[in-house]
Design a protein around this motif. Sequence first.
Motif, short mmCIF file in Angstrom:
data_model
loop_
_atom_site.label_atom_id
_atom_site.label_comp_id
_atom_site.label_asym_id
_atom_site.label_seq_id
_atom_site.Cartn_x
_atom_site.Cartn_y
_atom_site.Cartn_z
N ILE A 47 34.94 34.90 59.54
CA ILE A 47 33.80 34.79 58.62
C ILE A 47 33.88 33.53 57.76
CG2 ILE A 47 34.87 36.25 56.82
CD1 ILE A 47 31.82 37.21 56.35
N PHE A 48 32.70 32.92 57.57
CA PHE A 48 32.50 31.79 56.66
C PHE A 48 31.27 32.20 55.85
CE2 PHE A 48 34.34 30.59 60.63
CZ PHE A 48 35.40 29.76 60.29
N ILE A 49 31.43 32.40 54.56
CA ILE A 49 30.36 33.05 53.79
C ILE A 49 30.23 32.42 52.41
CG2 ILE A 49 32.00 34.91 53.16
CD1 ILE A 49 29.62 36.85 53.09
N GLY A 50 29.00 32.17 52.01
CA GLY A 50 28.75 31.60 50.68
C GLY A 50 27.63 30.59 50.73
N LEU A 91 24.57 41.09 51.32
CA LEU A 91 24.45 40.74 49.90
C LEU A 91 24.32 39.22 49.72
CD1 LEU A 91 27.12 43.25 48.58
CD2 LEU A 91 24.72 43.26 47.91
N VAL A 92 25.17 38.48 50.43
CA VAL A 92 25.17 37.02 50.23
C VAL A 92 23.88 36.40 50.79
CG1 VAL A 92 26.35 34.88 50.93
CG2 VAL A 92 27.67 36.78 49.97
N GLU A 93 23.41 36.88 51.93
CA GLU A 93 22.12 36.37 52.43
C GLU A 93 21.00 36.70 51.45
OE1 GLU A 93 20.61 36.92 56.32
OE2 GLU A 93 22.30 35.96 57.31
N GLN A 94 21.05 37.89 50.88
CA GLN A 94 20.02 38.27 49.91
C GLN A 94 20.02 37.37 48.68
OE1 GLN A 94 17.45 40.57 49.56
NE2 GLN A 94 17.64 40.68 51.78
N ALA A 95 21.18 36.77 48.41
CA ALA A 95 21.27 35.85 47.27
C ALA A 95 20.96 34.41 47.68
CB ALA A 95 22.67 35.94 46.66
N GLY A 96 20.52 34.22 48.92
CA GLY A 96 20.15 32.88 49.38
C GLY A 96 21.31 32.11 49.99
N GLY A 97 22.44 32.77 50.19
CA GLY A 97 23.57 32.13 50.86
C GLY A 97 23.55 32.45 52.34
N ALA A 98 24.68 32.15 53.01
CA ALA A 98 24.76 32.39 54.45
C ALA A 98 26.11 33.00 54.79
CB ALA A 98 24.59 31.07 55.20
N ALA A 99 26.14 33.68 55.94
CA ALA A 99 27.41 34.27 56.42
C ALA A 99 27.43 34.10 57.92
CB ALA A 99 27.48 35.74 56.04
N SER A 100 28.47 33.40 58.40
CA SER A 100 28.54 33.07 59.82
C SER A 100 29.90 33.46 60.39
CB SER A 100 28.34 31.55 59.98
OG SER A 100 28.66 31.14 61.28
N GLY A 153 28.12 31.33 42.09
CA GLY A 153 27.02 30.74 42.86
C GLY A 153 27.40 29.43 43.53
N LYS A 154 28.67 29.12 43.53
CA LYS A 154 29.09 27.81 44.06
C LYS A 154 30.39 27.96 44.83
CE LYS A 154 27.27 24.64 40.57
NZ LYS A 154 26.74 23.62 41.47
N GLY A 155 30.40 28.87 45.78
CA GLY A 155 31.67 29.10 46.48
C GLY A 155 31.48 29.38 47.95
N VAL A 156 32.58 29.23 48.68
CA VAL A 156 32.58 29.62 50.08
C VAL A 156 33.90 30.34 50.36
CG1 VAL A 156 33.43 27.38 50.92
CG2 VAL A 156 32.17 28.84 52.46
N PHE A 157 33.80 31.48 51.02
CA PHE A 157 34.98 32.26 51.41
C PHE A 157 35.10 32.16 52.92
CE2 PHE A 157 36.89 35.97 53.25
CZ PHE A 157 37.92 36.33 52.40
N LEU A 158 36.35 31.98 53.38
CA LEU A 158 36.54 32.01 54.83
C LEU A 158 37.74 32.85 55.18
CD1 LEU A 158 38.39 28.87 55.97
CD2 LEU A 158 37.15 28.75 53.83
N TYR A 159 37.60 33.66 56.20
CA TYR A 159 38.77 34.24 56.87
C TYR A 159 38.53 33.91 58.33
CZ TYR A 159 43.08 36.76 57.15
OH TYR A 159 44.40 37.05 57.31
#
Length: 314
Positions: free
Chosen positions: A294-297, A265-274, A236-242
Amino acid sequence: MSERGKTKFQIDLRRHLRERNVAPDLVHLICEIAEASKYIINSIRTGDLGVAGTSNLYGEQQLALDVLADRILTKRLQHSGVVGNVLSEEADDIICVSNNCNGLYSVAFDPLDGSSIVNVNLAVGTIVSIFGGCNLLRPGREQVAAMYILYGPRTTLMYSTGEGVHEFGMNQLMEYTLLQENITIDQQANLYSPGGLRNLFTPAIEEYVQKLEEKGCKLRYSGGFVPDINQVLIKGKGVFLYPHLQGKPNGKLRLSFELNPMAFLVEQAGGAASDGHGPILDRVPEGKDDRAPIFIGCKEDVAMAEDIIRRYEE
Ligand code: F6P
Ligand code: MN
């Protein structure tokens, strides 16, 4: 054990879906994919790790396991009775199962993501995106469900039908039982997973990574998209980027098979994906092979990536 005595840890996948009033055909579809994963995990554990002697549409050499996982899942979907079109990362074209998609679902999937790390025994996974009807080339926001199965030391399954994200674990009977429901992600990360060659990072991405490190984010990158996203969701405390790279403006990962389902999935968990400019889920695909950065988390850190990228473009 009586129904009354059951704890939430004995709730199986089908029951969980039914209790959430998911449409019966979608319940069937998700459970069929879960069934297929049992054969995939068996192939991973015991199968041939060598190359198949073929390559996929992207010129990547296929492993015997890629081909097997693809066949297992495709066959299962073709015979499910609820699927119109099937699109696999390992296949050249969309497979039309039924011409009349009324009431059916179409499925895009990466049968064995991370196959380049399977021979070193790191975790790999299956990623699945589900739309209603025939058309798979729609914005990811229109997905009716997304899921992945992670083949790690334990096998886990994460799904969302648009009402939260729920994690299941495979038990000794090879049944998926509930581990956690309604998983949520914090606003800020304390770990980051950066894909791609660092010497190809643009100055904006260099600055972004530096900012993440300055605020204490630790580097945690496995080289497998599924375990790396699972880490973001579970910790719950991460960010992934490619990110976009010099000479590779669209990065590496594919919208249909990898990015859309994980963004859902990540948006459904209240995160973001850009993609660095706006939500992944709003991208209108031009073709089934589209790639995107992608930048996600965690939301604030995804927003920070967008801010820095915008500043460098001004
Ligand atoms: O399918 C692509 C993939 O294997 C992902 O699982 C992973 O996130 C990425 O590629 C790793 O790429 P790289 O080796 O360039 O870091
Ligand atoms: Mn992949």
